[in-house]
Enzyme design. Structure first.
Site, PDB file in Angstrom:
ATOM      1  CB  ALA A  61      34.451  38.342  47.634  1.00 24.78           C
ATOM      2  N   GLY A 100      29.663  38.625  46.456  1.00 22.14           N
ATOM      3  CA  GLY A 100      29.001  36.831  47.050  1.00 22.14           C
ATOM      4  C   GLY A 100      28.023  37.021  47.513  1.00 22.14           C
ATOM      5  CD  GLU A 103      29.218  34.766  43.289  1.00 21.53           C
ATOM      6  OE1 GLU A 103      29.765  35.609  44.138  1.00 21.53           O
ATOM      7  OE2 GLU A 103      29.185  34.030  42.318  1.00 21.53           O
ATOM      8  CD  GLU A 123      30.416  39.472  41.338  1.00 22.97           C
ATOM      9  OE1 GLU A 123      29.713  39.725  41.355  1.00 22.97           O
ATOM     10  OE2 GLU A 123      30.512  37.902  42.873  1.00 22.97           O
TER      11      GLU A 123
HETATM   12  C1  LIG Z   1      43.216  31.935  41.121  1.00 21.43           C
HETATM   13  C2  LIG Z   1      41.858  31.705  41.015  1.00 21.43           C
HETATM   14  C3  LIG Z   1      41.344  32.459  42.326  1.00 21.43           C
HETATM   15  C4  LIG Z   1      39.805  32.342  42.301  1.00 21.43           C
HETATM   16  C5  LIG Z   1      38.915  32.073  44.085  1.00 21.43           C
HETATM   17  C6  LIG Z   1      38.867  33.057  44.381  1.00 21.43           C
HETATM   18  C7  LIG Z   1      36.628  33.167  44.869  1.00 21.43           C
HETATM   19  C8  LIG Z   1      36.568  34.377  45.410  1.00 21.43           C
HETATM   20  C9  LIG Z   1      34.619  33.562  45.064  1.00 21.43           C
HETATM   21  C10 LIG Z   1      33.772  34.295  44.965  1.00 21.43           C
HETATM   22  C11 LIG Z   1      34.324  36.328  45.066  1.00 21.43           C
HETATM   23  C12 LIG Z   1      33.420  36.956  45.257  1.00 21.43           C
HETATM   24  C13 LIG Z   1      33.385  38.467  44.077  1.00 21.43           C
HETATM   25  C14 LIG Z   1      33.198  39.755  45.126  1.00 21.43           C
HETATM   26  O1  LIG Z   1      31.978  38.867  46.084  1.00 21.43           O
HETATM   27  S1  LIG Z   1      33.943  40.556  44.985  1.00 21.43           S
HETATM   28  C15 LIG Z   1      33.130  41.390  45.793  1.00 21.43           C
HETATM   29  C16 LIG Z   1      31.111  42.302  45.385  1.00 21.43           C
HETATM   30  N1  LIG Z   1      30.897  43.318  46.065  1.00 21.43           N
HETATM   31  C17 LIG Z   1      31.043  44.599  45.869  1.00 21.43           C
HETATM   32  O2  LIG Z   1      31.384  45.214  44.643  1.00 21.43           O
HETATM   33  C18 LIG Z   1      30.164  45.674  46.900  1.00 21.43           C
HETATM   34  C19 LIG Z   1      31.712  46.319  47.059  1.00 21.43           C
HETATM   35  N2  LIG Z   1      31.030  47.428  47.876  1.00 21.43           N
HETATM   36  C20 LIG Z   1      29.545  48.618  47.146  1.00 21.43           C
HETATM   37  O3  LIG Z   1      29.497  48.727  46.645  1.00 21.43           O
HETATM   38  C21 LIG Z   1      29.527  49.347  48.616  1.00 21.43           C
HETATM   39  O4  LIG Z   1      30.836  49.667  49.703  1.00 21.43           O
HETATM   40  C22 LIG Z   1      27.840  49.029  49.683  1.00 21.43           C
HETATM   41  C23 LIG Z   1      27.916  47.741  50.171  1.00 21.43           C
HETATM   42  C24 LIG Z   1      27.486  49.310  48.922  1.00 21.43           C
HETATM   43  C25 LIG Z   1      27.951  50.266  50.176  1.00 21.43           C
HETATM   44  O5  LIG Z   1      28.250  51.519  50.129  1.00 21.43           O
HETATM   45  P1  LIG Z   1      28.230  52.898  51.238  1.00 21.43           P
HETATM   46  O6  LIG Z   1      27.055  52.865  52.323  1.00 21.43           O
HETATM   47  O7  LIG Z   1      28.156  54.292  50.309  1.00 21.43           O
HETATM   48  O8  LIG Z   1      29.217  52.254  51.820  1.00 21.43           O
HETATM   49  P2  LIG Z   1      30.918  52.305  51.312  1.00 21.43           P
HETATM   50  O9  LIG Z   1      30.511  52.220  50.062  1.00 21.43           O
HETATM   51  O10 LIG Z   1      31.517  54.029  51.586  1.00 21.43           O
HETATM   52  O11 LIG Z   1      31.811  51.314  51.756  1.00 21.43           O
HETATM   53  C26 LIG Z   1      31.597  51.734  53.449  1.00 21.43           C
HETATM   54  C27 LIG Z   1      33.453  50.653  53.875  1.00 21.43           C
HETATM   55  O12 LIG Z   1      33.555  49.591  53.845  1.00 21.43           O
HETATM   56  C28 LIG Z   1      34.227  48.791  52.332  1.00 21.43           C
HETATM   57  N3  LIG Z   1      33.633  47.550  51.913  1.00 21.43           N
HETATM   58  C29 LIG Z   1      32.833  47.788  51.398  1.00 21.43           C
HETATM   59  N4  LIG Z   1      32.681  47.093  50.871  1.00 21.43           N
HETATM   60  C30 LIG Z   1      33.183  46.090  50.531  1.00 21.43           C
HETATM   61  C31 LIG Z   1      33.898  44.277  50.240  1.00 21.43           C
HETATM   62  N5  LIG Z   1      33.446  43.712  49.612  1.00 21.43           N
HETATM   63  N6  LIG Z   1      35.371  44.558  50.397  1.00 21.43           N
HETATM   64  C32 LIG Z   1      35.831  45.094  52.180  1.00 21.43           C
HETATM   65  N7  LIG Z   1      35.324  46.444  52.279  1.00 21.43           N
HETATM   66  C33 LIG Z   1      34.447  46.787  51.367  1.00 21.43           C
HETATM   67  C34 LIG Z   1      34.488  50.742  51.546  1.00 21.43           C
HETATM   68  O13 LIG Z   1      35.843  50.447  51.747  1.00 21.43           O
HETATM   69  C35 LIG Z   1      34.321  51.235  52.794  1.00 21.43           C
HETATM   70  O14 LIG Z   1      35.448  50.990  53.390  1.00 21.43           O
HETATM   71  P3  LIG Z   1      36.550  52.313  53.444  1.00 21.43           P
HETATM   72  O15 LIG Z   1      35.853  53.360  53.611  1.00 21.43           O
HETATM   73  O16 LIG Z   1      37.783  52.013  54.576  1.00 21.43           O
HETATM   74  O17 LIG Z   1      37.737  52.371  52.376  1.00 21.43           O
END
Ligand SMILES: CCCCCCCC/C=C\C=C\CC(=O)SCCNC(=O)CCNC(=O)[C@H](O)C(C)(C)COP(=O)(O)OP(=O)(O)OC[C@H]1O[C@@H](n2cnc3c(N)ncnc32)[C@H](O)[C@@H]1OP(=O)(O)O
Length: 713
Positions: A61, A100, A103, A123
């Site tokens: 997400a 997500g 998922e 998460e």
């Molecule tokens: C009231 C109740 C309501 C409830 C409704 C809710 C409904 C929600 C439904 C589903 C929810 C799902 C939950 C999720 O999916 S949460 C997200 C889970 N994913 C993660 O935790 C992955 C996070 N990312 C990482 O671990 C890494 O970024 C990775 C993908 C492994 C890549 O690593 P790397 O190549 O080292 O690059 P960076 O980490 O530097 O990332 C590059 C830039 O991308 C941004 N980034 C990464 N992931 C996300 C993301 N998921 N969302 C937004 N942005 C993301 C990261 O911040 C870097 O950008 P910046 O340098 O500008 O910060």
């Protein structure tokens, strides 16, 4: 958004498109809905492949969207739409399928992964649970124990492990999308009915109750007060119910977490870890304007605990290392210890140990031929200066000279060399091959390139590197001083080490201040204080007009250095013992101390311990920002969470200050400073006052109130 094309005549190919990680933003979710409609209504299309743009399936997400009201289609029905499709849908997983993203892949009927792909439900690290059906589909697919492990740890699973677990159907070394398309062609005529995970029963396990009980116990122990790990277990437990009921339970649990302060704190920490990579120096030098130099060969000087860990971290990062130690016995021991650390690490990662990447030396000569040196000798300025003089004479031009000092003056070391611009601090945390934090300390003459090189090398070693200015203790240890000081004062006033530790551990620290001091060794700080001119046997409580607690010094004078001597703030069953027990000797010692100094023990409550220890620490954090030693609050918070066991679900000390309310922090500091005017660390700092006057802006806005760095370029 998502793109659509028809390939190989009958396969609808949907590509998630949202660089850099194809996070499931509202536009991407809408794109999936629209492109699925297109594929399903195209009569020529018999099966569908979902992949991600640019070799990354999906990073989950879009976390940035969590801080504003959700728009667009929700992920749960989007995934349900994919799963209920009448045509087979195949996920082509390259790069990552996380949160997500995984998922969504679980909603597909088949999963093909590239051999280098990583999958996971991280998460829990964001204060959440897999709330788009992940907690219900994963256990149905791979069984409860394996699902609990993946969901509660948030760890990434390799493609090979995913195949073994049955999480993916096939792993390939070739082009994953091409393979997925071929696969989609092969299953085009098959009904996806039997492949819908939501229809699977939860696999039978002989003693599920015991499994949940055991995991819950472990999770609660490790969680240190975090809600998400516990909720993850509760959600997986609901996978034993019919799918719709399980989804309802997942939704309820997710709703509680989603709006919690803990989730906000952990999501702040996620972005803070990335923000610290965008470093700047007061000179105006910045991460995006400075090119690091590639380090192929490095030397580590001094093979105590730190030097050994640093050598291992460098070798594991692919750097050739010369590990140097003058003491023959220490050198022999280090060789053995380093080899076994490398072997264990390689086994864990399923690779061969790179033992040929390291060689040993008992003299400095090999320094002539390396790109970078890390000095890790004993924390003694005279000794370190001598090493830097020798290095300066030996090294080839351009060699970066780094010190692993935990708080000594980097400028003084630099002034011993002919190339002060190439000198920086690289402050590792023990064990150096495990801990994720690296403080990169720039002195007044360090060049931006030296900083960039150390920062990049840290990243290569898998660390989160934070660039900080040069002052006594840098950021982490400088803030530790007022925190420790308050703990000592509280003992003088009537508290016990057990009570102070209990309060801090309930807050979420892995260890209270006294247990931590016993573990790291009380003599370390004592030696530094003595080097600063502490007179032996002197127990005065006022030094240079300020309150001082001699308790730590008095303990060391008794030979009580902590765990290693079997006695410190606690007693242990033997030297090196790990189980801390309250020590009646200490009670007696404290009572005598109080009598000697005319102190009357009073009842100290939970709130006072927490506020005095933490607010003094936070106040020093504000001073550090004011002094320009850290560029922003995120730097301090990352240092504390990754280096000092500050609980991640509380974001870090600066984030926590904002959560408590800056006005309250200021008022309480004023109150305690009035009660203890001889403790300067309780005097609220100007930046804190300025922020309160400005209406207590959120932590993300504090940089606007910091002095702009002066460009000296
Ligand atoms: C009231 C109740 C309501 C409830 C409704 C809710 C409904 C929600 C439904 C589903 C929810 C799902 C939950 C999720 O999916 S949460 C997200 C889970 N994913 C993660 O935790 C992955 C996070 N990312 C990482 O671990 C890494 O970024 C990775 C993908 C492994 C890549 O690593 P790397 O190549 O080292 O690059 P960076 O980490 O530097 O990332 C590059 C830039 O991308 C941004 N980034 C990464 N992931 C996300 C993301 N998921 N969302 C937004 N942005 C993301 C990261 O911040 C870097 O950008 P910046 O340098 O500008 O910060």
């Amino acid at each position: 958004m998502a793109q659509y094309s028809r390939v190989s005549g009958t396969v609808g190919l949907i590509t998630l498109l949202n660089p850099p990680v194809n996070a499931l933003s509202a536009a991407v979710r809408q794109g999936i809905v629209d492109m699925m409609d297109k594929a399903l209504s195209d009569r020529k299309v018999k099966s569908v492949v979902i992949c991600g743009h640019n070799g990354k399936f999906c990073g989950g997400a879009d976390i940035r969207e969590f801080s504003s009201p959700l728009t667009g289609p929700l992920l749960i029905p989007v995934i349900q739409g994919v799963e209920s499709a009448a045509k087979p849908v195949v996920a082509a997983i390259e790069g990552v399928a996380l949160g997500g993203g995984l998922e969504l892949a679980l909603g597909c009927h088949y999963r093909i992964a590239h051999s280098k792909a990583r999958l996971g439900l991280p998460e829990v690290h964001l204060g959440l649970l897999p709330g788009a059906g992940g907690s219900q589909r994963l256990p149905r697919l791979i069984g409860v124990p394996a699902a609990l492990d993946i969901i509660t740890t948030g760890r990434h699973v390799t493609a090979a492990e995913a195949l073994k677990l049955g999480l993916v159907d096939r792993v390939t070394d070739r082009n994953t999308v091409d393979e997925a398309v071929k696969f989609a062609l092969s299953v085009a005529d098959q009904s996806p009915q039997s492949r819908r995970i939501s229809t699977f029963p939860c696999p039978h396990h002989p003693d599920l109750d015991a499994v949940f009980e055991g995991v819950m116990q472990r999770v609660r122990q490790r969680a240190r007060g975090a809600l998400a790990p516990v909720a993850c277990v509760q959600a997986v437990a609901a996978a034993t119910l019919p799918f719709a009921q399980g989804m309802e339970r997942e939704r309820e649990l997710m709703a509680t977490l989603f709006t919690s302060g803990q989730a906000r704190a952990q999501q702040y920490h996620f972005f803070a870890q990335r923000a610290v990579g965008r470093w700047s120096m007061p000179s105006g030098a910045r991460w995006d304007k400075t090119k690091p130099v590639a380090v192929h060969k490095a030397m580590v000087i001094g093979l105590g605990t730190m030097g050994r860990g640093i050598s291992v971290a460098l070798v594991q990062a692919g750097v050739s290392v010369v590990a140097m130690e003058t003491n023959e016995k220490q050198l022999m021991d280090a060789k053995q210890a380093i080899s076994s650390m490398l072997e264990r690490g390689a086994k864990r990662r399923g690779v061969a140990p790179a033992l040929d990447k390291i060689r040993y030396s008992s003299d400095m000569q090999p320094a002539a031929d390396v790109d970078l040196v890390i000095e890790a000798v004993f924390e003694d300025m005279a000794l370190k200066k001598k090493v830097f003089q020798q290095l300066s004479a030996l090294c080839k031009p351009g060699t970066f000279l780094c010190s692993n000092t935990s708080g000594l003056d980097v400028d003084q070391l630099a002034s011993e060399t002919r190339t002060p611009e190439l000198v920086v601090g690289m402050h590792f945390f023990a064990p150096a091959h495990v801990m994720k934090l690296l403080e990169v300390v720039y002195g007044s003459r360090s060049s931006p390139q030296a900083v960039a090189t150390a920062m990049e090398l840290g990243k290569q070693m898998g660390k989160v590197s934070v660039a900080v200015g040069n002052c006594r203790g840098f950021v982490g240890n400088r803030m530790l001083k007022p925190y420790l000081e308050q703990a000592f004062f509280l003992l003088e006033e009537g508290a016990t080490p057990e009570f102070v530790d209990q309060v801090l551990e309930e807050f979420g620290f892995a260890m209270g201040v006294f247990r931590m001091s016993d573990l790291s060794g009380l003599d370390v700080g004592w030696r530094v204080r003595k080097a600063d001119g502490l007179p032996d046997g002197h127990s005065a409580r006022i030094r240079q007009g300020c309150r001082y607690s001699p308790l730590g010094d008095l303990l060391c004078e008794q030979g009580r250095f902590g765990q290693k001597t079997g006695r410190g703030w606690y007693q242990y069953d033997k030297p090196g013992g790990q189980v801390a027990k309250p020590d009646p000797w200490l009670q007696d010692f404290l009572e005598k101390f109080r009598t000697q100094h005319g102190l009357v023990a009073r009842r100290i409550d939970h709130q006072e311990v927490l506020e005095r220890c933490l607010y003094a620490l936070m106040n020093e954090g504000f001073r550090i920002l004011e002094d320009g030693i850290a560029a922003g609050p995120e730097d301090i918070d990352v240092i504390y969470v990754l280096g000092y066991s500050w609980p991640p679900h509380r974001g870090g000390p600066m984030f926590y200050a904002a959560m408590v309310g800056l006005k309250k922090v200021l008022e309480r500091l004023e109150h305690y400073h009035q009660e203890h005017p001889d403790i300067p660390s309780l005097k609220p700092c100007n930046l804190l006052r300025k922020l309160v006057v400005s209406g207590s802006p959120p932590v993300q806005k504090w940089r606007e109130f910091l002095q702009k760095p002066q460009s000296q370029l």
